[in-house]
Enzyme design. Structure first.
Site, PDB file in Angstrom:
ATOM      1  N   TYR A  16     -80.463 -38.828  -0.890  1.00 46.96           N
ATOM      2  CA  TYR A  16     -80.842 -38.784   0.217  1.00 46.96           C
ATOM      3  C   TYR A  16     -79.790 -39.857   0.789  1.00 46.96           C
ATOM      4  O   TYR A  16     -80.075 -40.596   2.489  1.00 46.96           O
ATOM      5  CB  TYR A  16     -81.844 -39.007   1.080  1.00 46.96           C
ATOM      6  CG  TYR A  16     -83.238 -37.728   0.369  1.00 46.96           C
ATOM      7  CD1 TYR A  16     -83.609 -36.957  -0.092  1.00 46.96           C
ATOM      8  CD2 TYR A  16     -83.529 -37.814   1.523  1.00 46.96           C
ATOM      9  CE1 TYR A  16     -84.104 -36.138   0.167  1.00 46.96           C
ATOM     10  CE2 TYR A  16     -84.655 -36.634   1.616  1.00 46.96           C
ATOM     11  CZ  TYR A  16     -84.905 -35.684   0.633  1.00 46.96           C
ATOM     12  OH  TYR A  16     -85.233 -34.206   0.505  1.00 46.96           O
TER      13      TYR A  16
ATOM     14  N   GLU B 119     -98.486 -38.079   3.732  1.00 44.15           N
ATOM     15  CA  GLU B 119     -98.564 -37.718   5.915  1.00 44.15           C
ATOM     16  C   GLU B 119    -100.244 -37.188   5.419  1.00 44.15           C
ATOM     17  O   GLU B 119    -100.497 -36.880   6.405  1.00 44.15           O
ATOM     18  CB  GLU B 119     -97.842 -36.274   5.450  1.00 44.15           C
ATOM     19  CG  GLU B 119     -97.679 -35.819   7.232  1.00 44.15           C
ATOM     20  CD  GLU B 119     -96.549 -34.911   7.190  1.00 44.15           C
ATOM     21  OE1 GLU B 119     -95.289 -34.842   7.602  1.00 44.15           O
ATOM     22  OE2 GLU B 119     -96.686 -33.353   7.311  1.00 44.15           O
TER      23      GLU B 119
HETATM   24  C1  UD2 Z   1     -92.298 -33.715   5.223  1.00 40.85           C
HETATM   25  C2  UD2 Z   1     -93.200 -35.533   5.861  1.00 40.85           C
HETATM   26  C3  UD2 Z   1     -92.774 -36.533   5.251  1.00 40.85           C
HETATM   27  C4  UD2 Z   1     -93.018 -36.616   4.177  1.00 40.85           C
HETATM   28  C5  UD2 Z   1     -93.041 -35.509   2.980  1.00 40.85           C
HETATM   29  C6  UD2 Z   1     -94.252 -35.177   2.553  1.00 40.85           C
HETATM   30  C7  UD2 Z   1     -91.438 -34.623   8.315  1.00 40.85           C
HETATM   31  C8  UD2 Z   1     -90.875 -33.840   9.004  1.00 40.85           C
HETATM   32  N1  UD2 Z   1     -91.151 -35.296   7.181  1.00 40.85           N
HETATM   33  O1  UD2 Z   1     -91.402 -33.937   4.820  1.00 40.85           O
HETATM   34  O2  UD2 Z   1     -91.945 -38.019   6.289  1.00 40.85           O
HETATM   35  O3  UD2 Z   1     -94.329 -37.721   4.815  1.00 40.85           O
HETATM   36  O4  UD2 Z   1     -93.353 -34.331   4.160  1.00 40.85           O
HETATM   37  O5  UD2 Z   1     -94.290 -34.779   1.666  1.00 40.85           O
HETATM   38  O6  UD2 Z   1     -93.077 -34.030   8.717  1.00 40.85           O
HETATM   39  N2  UD2 Z   1     -86.259 -39.291  -0.425  1.00 40.85           N
HETATM   40  C9  UD2 Z   1     -85.628 -40.071  -0.124  1.00 40.85           C
HETATM   41  N3  UD2 Z   1     -84.881 -38.983  -1.817  1.00 40.85           N
HETATM   42  C10 UD2 Z   1     -85.443 -38.275  -1.800  1.00 40.85           C
HETATM   43  C11 UD2 Z   1     -86.955 -37.435  -1.487  1.00 40.85           C
HETATM   44  C12 UD2 Z   1     -87.441 -38.304  -0.254  1.00 40.85           C
HETATM   45  O7  UD2 Z   1     -85.558 -41.284   0.091  1.00 40.85           O
HETATM   46  O8  UD2 Z   1     -84.662 -38.073  -3.043  1.00 40.85           O
HETATM   47  C13 UD2 Z   1     -87.342 -40.503   1.039  1.00 40.85           C
HETATM   48  C14 UD2 Z   1     -86.518 -39.798   2.399  1.00 40.85           C
HETATM   49  O9  UD2 Z   1     -86.267 -42.037   3.049  1.00 40.85           O
HETATM   50  C15 UD2 Z   1     -87.481 -38.832   3.027  1.00 40.85           C
HETATM   51  C16 UD2 Z   1     -88.765 -39.344   2.630  1.00 40.85           C
HETATM   52  O10 UD2 Z   1     -88.404 -39.670   1.714  1.00 40.85           O
HETATM   53  O11 UD2 Z   1     -86.636 -38.939   4.612  1.00 40.85           O
HETATM   54  C17 UD2 Z   1     -89.420 -37.868   3.453  1.00 40.85           C
HETATM   55  O12 UD2 Z   1     -89.163 -37.276   2.266  1.00 40.85           O
HETATM   56  P1  UD2 Z   1     -88.415 -35.280   2.014  1.00 40.85           P
HETATM   57  O13 UD2 Z   1     -87.710 -35.743   3.700  1.00 40.85           O
HETATM   58  O14 UD2 Z   1     -87.676 -34.575   1.978  1.00 40.85           O
HETATM   59  O15 UD2 Z   1     -89.948 -34.822   2.671  1.00 40.85           O
HETATM   60  P2  UD2 Z   1     -90.404 -33.674   4.188  1.00 40.85           P
HETATM   61  O16 UD2 Z   1     -89.308 -32.987   4.559  1.00 40.85           O
HETATM   62  O17 UD2 Z   1     -90.949 -32.519   3.235  1.00 40.85           O
END
Ligand code: UD2
Length: 349
Positions: A121, A298
């Protein structure tokens, strides 16, 4: 004598009639001119002329908010701009940026902004920081706190005046879910140990995002949630709350106001500290009971907001799905999720 009296009486009646008609006419002329001017100025203000960054197919009234002088209302009638508990919902057209900027300029505020970039990331950091410098609290003091397992991968982005960046090293983690959830405890500690005398407000943001338009002081409040872009126009039964009673994030089917994103939330240090502490504690109870909420922190955030109502809500302009997807209600994209290949960027599935 009787005749004379009658004549005087008729003259008096005629005088009354002419006098009242004249004052009615004068009143009508004055109010018409005033009302006409009001309508004209409202119409002129409401007529979109400016194009702004982040604009979709619509033109915007950014900087020249449509105001009906008669009622004082700002100009959005197509979307709700207040909750049932009287918290504002911020949409383009519901605030006057010039007025609100001048209020906060006098307050000398600092906005702490946290972002996590672990594993692959870190690739999102450059766009995140560069676009933030262009659009995020421009002209105000911002201190970014960047958590990463690879400080050497943090790009060298030129920061503006009164903009600061502190990099904090974290150990790597094997599960993306753990990275996402661990943010609550880390933020709780950061606020308690370091931010008390350093900042006035805090926003906690996902890194796989980019700013496209103004995000500034209109977003500040005691406790601020962002309505999730996939659910802002959906009925409650669609919301992906945690529905298993075994989890601390459980929300019964008949409860819940909005579905909030975990990708952006904020507020005063005190309120966000309480939020992060509560979510961390609730997640720890879930771990002890061998259950993980459906959408991780979340889900806990949504539970928290159900019982601790945000004092301000930000519309999906403040976290849109992807710049290429449009909606009639969203007239400006301020901040958006970027498309990513989860299987490729995450350490696990
Ligand atoms: C959703 C939410 C996210 C979080 C997650 C939980 C949205 C747009 N985003 O995103 O805030 O609540 O669900 O399931 O609703 N990260 C790293 N390295 C990694 C993985 C994650 O740094 O390998 C951090 C990074 O800041 C990322 C955040 O964790 O922005 C959330 O991870 P995601 O964006 O992959 O999660 P996502 O897209 O399911």
């Amino acid at each position: 004598m009787t005749m004379r009296l009658r004549q005087i009486f008729y003259f008096f009646l005629l005088g009354m009639f002419v006098g009242l008609s004249l004052s009615g006419l004068i009143y009508w002329v004055i109010t018409s001119i005033w009302f006409g001017l009001t309508i004209t100025s409202w119409y002129e203000l409401d007529t979109p002329k400016l194009e702004a960054d982040g604009l979709l197919q619509h033109k915007t009234t950014q900087g020249r908010v449509a105001r009906n002088h008669l009622t004082g209302n700002l100009g959005r009638t197509d979307v709700a701009s207040v909750t049932q508990w009287l918290a504002p919902i911020v949409w383009e057209g519901t605030f006057d940026s010039t007025v609100i900027d001048s209020i906060y300029k006098q307050q000398n505020i600092t906005v702490a902004t946290t972002v996590f970039a672990l594993g692959k990331y870190t690739r999102f950091l450059k766009d995140f920081l560069e676009s933030a410098e262009e659009h995020y609290f421009v002209g105000f003091r911002v201190h970014y706190y960047l958590f990463t397992d690879q400080p050497e991968e943090v790009p060298n982005v030129k920061l503006g005046q009164e903009r600061y960046l502190t990099v904090k090293k974290l150990p790597s983690m094997n599960r993306w879910q753990d990275i996402s959830m661990s943010r609550m405890g880390i933020l709780e500690k950061l606020i308690k140990d370091e931010l008390a005398s350093e900042a006035d407000y805090i926003f906690c943001l996902d890194v796989d995002t980019k700013f496209h338009g103004r995000w500034s002081v209109e977003s500040l409040g005691r406790l601020v949630g962002v309505i999730h872009p996939w659910f802002f126009d959906a009925p409650r039964f669609i919301f992906t709350y945690e529905h298993r009673p075994e989890s601390q994030a459980y929300i019964p089917a008949e409860e819940g106001d909005y579905y909030f994103t975990g990708a952006a939330f904020g507020g005063s240090l005190k309120d966000v500290h309480h939020l992060t502490k509560t979510c961390r504690e609730q997640m720890n109870i879930d771990i002890a009971n061998s259950i993980e909420a459906i959408w991780h922190e979340e889900s806990h955030l949504n539970k928290y907001f159900l019982h601790n109502k945000p004092s301000k809500l930000l519309s999906p302009e403040y976290l849109w799905r992807d710049i290429s997807m449009s909606s009639g209600y969203v007239k400006i994209i301020r901040f958006s999720h970027v498309a990513k290949n989860n299987a490729e960027v995450r350490p696990n599935l």
